[in-house]
Design a protein around this motif. Structure first.
Motif, short mmCIF file in Angstrom:
data_model
loop_
_atom_site.label_atom_id
_atom_site.label_comp_id
_atom_site.label_asym_id
_atom_site.label_seq_id
_atom_site.Cartn_x
_atom_site.Cartn_y
_atom_site.Cartn_z
N PRO A 53 -16.46 -38.08 22.96
CA PRO A 53 -17.15 -37.08 22.14
C PRO A 53 -17.09 -37.46 20.66
N GLU A 54 -18.13 -37.11 19.92
CA GLU A 54 -18.16 -37.40 18.50
C GLU A 54 -17.58 -36.24 17.69
N GLY A 55 -16.98 -36.57 16.55
CA GLY A 55 -16.49 -35.55 15.64
C GLY A 55 -15.02 -35.26 15.82
N ILE A 56 -14.37 -34.93 14.72
CA ILE A 56 -12.93 -34.64 14.75
C ILE A 56 -12.64 -33.39 15.57
N ASP A 57 -13.51 -32.39 15.47
CA ASP A 57 -13.27 -31.13 16.19
C ASP A 57 -13.17 -31.33 17.70
N TYR A 192 -7.51 -38.02 17.13
CA TYR A 192 -6.41 -37.17 17.59
C TYR A 192 -5.54 -36.78 16.39
N TYR A 193 -5.25 -37.74 15.54
CA TYR A 193 -4.41 -37.48 14.37
C TYR A 193 -5.17 -36.69 13.32
N ARG A 194 -6.43 -37.00 13.12
CA ARG A 194 -7.22 -36.26 12.13
C ARG A 194 -7.37 -34.80 12.52
N ALA A 195 -7.42 -34.54 13.82
CA ALA A 195 -7.57 -33.16 14.28
C ALA A 195 -6.31 -32.33 14.08
N LEU A 196 -5.21 -32.98 13.73
CA LEU A 196 -3.98 -32.22 13.47
C LEU A 196 -4.14 -31.26 12.30
N ARG A 197 -5.08 -31.55 11.41
CA ARG A 197 -5.27 -30.66 10.26
C ARG A 197 -6.09 -29.42 10.60
N ILE A 198 -6.61 -29.34 11.80
CA ILE A 198 -7.34 -28.14 12.22
C ILE A 198 -6.34 -27.01 12.47
#
Length: 268
Positions: A53-57, A192-198
């Motif tokens: 899937p595309e996108g950090i979300d 996976y790491y970038r999504a930690l900021r969600i």
């Protein structure tokens, strides 16, 4: 996805970490199946042969949890034992927290309880240095360029130089390189790491019986994280492997099988 054991056996799901795939469990998959479990090791989203899937979300923790529950539903299992290593362990903690009614037993291999990380880095500044890459991965595009440079040298070194000699054979490394080179894979893995900021709600305490397996020579995660994680559980036991590293299931597969099978077979 890899499977072993009788289809009507108790379901055991194995979740791999970064930068691996379901291949991470190849040394223990069949032995666990031979003990009567229906073992399923998926390629987590973005890894191996899975969808990208595309996108950090698309890599937020809630969706990763939903993937695991969907897999259990598709297998027809109302309850299951869940084991996770590294990022797979992070997801496993979250599944057990959000769906305690579905998880019979939880096994964690060298993965901290997510709610403990901030406090543990304050208490143990060395962990902040060990986790430097999580901050670096927040930068757009640059991590992918560096990770793929020189034939994925940084990723190859992350496996070979932080594990015991012989833990990863050349054929296994070559297979991983082939997986990393597939379109979109590196960005998905780093997301996976970038999504930690969600923002997300804390996972809270774990009520599911939990076994924590910890290689004490882990260069990425200090052993204090195992103790902190156990403190977040109502019923937890830690088994420490003095001579093993972050890559526990590669280095000591026989004992890992013994520990997982023995724990998963316990009655409620």
């Amino acid at each position: 996805m890899r499977e072993a054991g009788p289809p009507d056996g108790p379901l055991l799901i194995l979740l791999h970490g970064f930068p691996e795939s379901s291949r991470a469990w190849r040394k223990i998959l069949r032995p666990l199946g031979e003990r009567g479990f229906h073992v399923i090791a998926p390629d987590m989203r973005g890894y191996g042969s899975s969808d990208v899937p595309e996108g950090i979300d698309a890599y937020c923790l809630d969706l990763l949890v939903a993937d695991v529950i969907g897999l259990a539903d598709a297998s027809g299992a109302p309850t299951f034992t869940l084991a996770g290593h590294d990022w797979g362990g992070i997801v496993a903690w979250a599944v057990a927290a959000r769906h305690s009614d579905r998880v019979h037993r939880l096994v964690i291999l060298n993965a901290p309880h997510p709610d403990t990380m901030r406090q543990e880095m304050r208490r143990h500044p060395a962990q902040l240095l060990r986790s430097w890459y999580a901050g670096f991965f927040q930068i757009p595009r640059l991590p992918e360029r560096l990770l793929s440079a020189f034939g994925y040298r940084a990723l190859r070194r992350s496996l070979l130089q932080t594990s015991r000699p012989g833990s990863f054979d050349p054929g296994e490394i070559a297979a991983y390189v082939e997986e990393w080179a597939r379109p979109g894979r590196l960005t998905a893995m780093v997301n996976y790491y970038r999504a930690l900021r969600i923002p997300r709600a804390p996972l809270g305490r774990i009520t599911v019986p939990t076994l924590i397996l910890w290689g004490m020579k882990d260069r990425f995660l200090g052993a204090h994280l195992a103790t902190a994680a156990a403190g977040m559980c109502d019923d937890a036991r830690i088994v420490r492997f003095a001579q093993d590293t972050h890559w526990l299931q590669h280095e000591n597969p026989r004992q890992v099988v013994v520990e997982i099978a023995g724990f998963a077979q316990k009655a409620d």
